[in-house]
Design a protein around this motif. Structure first.
Motif, short mmCIF file in Angstrom:
data_model
loop_
_atom_site.label_atom_id
_atom_site.label_comp_id
_atom_site.label_asym_id
_atom_site.label_seq_id
_atom_site.Cartn_x
_atom_site.Cartn_y
_atom_site.Cartn_z
N VAL A 11 0.72 -1.12 -0.02
CA VAL A 11 0.11 0.04 0.10
C VAL A 11 0.88 1.26 0.01
CG1 VAL A 11 -1.69 1.34 1.51
CG2 VAL A 11 -2.19 -1.23 1.06
N SER A 12 2.09 1.14 0.83
CA SER A 12 2.83 2.38 1.00
C SER A 12 3.44 2.79 -0.62
CB SER A 12 4.00 2.19 1.63
OG SER A 12 3.33 2.16 3.06
N SER A 15 0.93 4.09 -2.97
CA SER A 15 0.79 5.31 -2.66
C SER A 15 1.88 6.24 -3.20
CB SER A 15 0.54 5.55 -1.12
OG SER A 15 -0.65 4.84 -0.85
N ALA A 19 1.50 9.06 -6.08
CA ALA A 19 1.59 10.51 -5.94
C ALA A 19 2.75 11.03 -6.68
CB ALA A 19 2.22 10.67 -4.26
#
Length: 118
Positions: A11-12, A15, A19
């Protein structure tokens, strides 16, 4: 690595990737810069001799090119290219808004020794 740790890591990373994509500069709009339109009249016998070089020069300079071989186009053309006794002759239209581009195009298209009338 546990399943929870792996999920948090995925998930990190996703993300961060999203971004990074969102912060990228948008490509420049081509509508902001208009291409000069160079209108060319070419006599039919000369058309075969100059078309390839003319298209190469226009693409290299990012110009729009309008090439016509009908005699009605002669009055509105920025540059007229004719075959005169086996030699290419180019004539630039006085007062043309794209005179500099037309001159550059003529110099790129005409072989050495050809006549460029101003």
């Amino acid at each position: 690595m546990t399943a929870i740790s792996a999920t948090v890591l995925r998930v990190s990373l996703v993300s961060l990737a999203l971004a990074g994509l969102a912060c990228r500069k948008a490509p420049r709009s081509s509508a902001a810069r208009t291409q000069p339109l160079v209108r060319v009249y070419v006599t039919p016998p000369a058309a075969e001799r100059v078309m390839g070089r003319m298209m190469d020069a226009a693409a290299r300079h990012d110009w729009a090119l309008s090439v016509r071989t009908d005699s009605a186009a002669l009055a509105e053309a920025d540059i007229a290219i004719a075959d005169s006794a086996g030699r290419l002759v180019a004539r630039l239209r006085a007062g043309s808004p794209v005179r500099a581009e037309a001159r550059t195009l003529a110099e790129a298209v005409l072989p050495p020794g050809a006549v460029l009338e101003r």
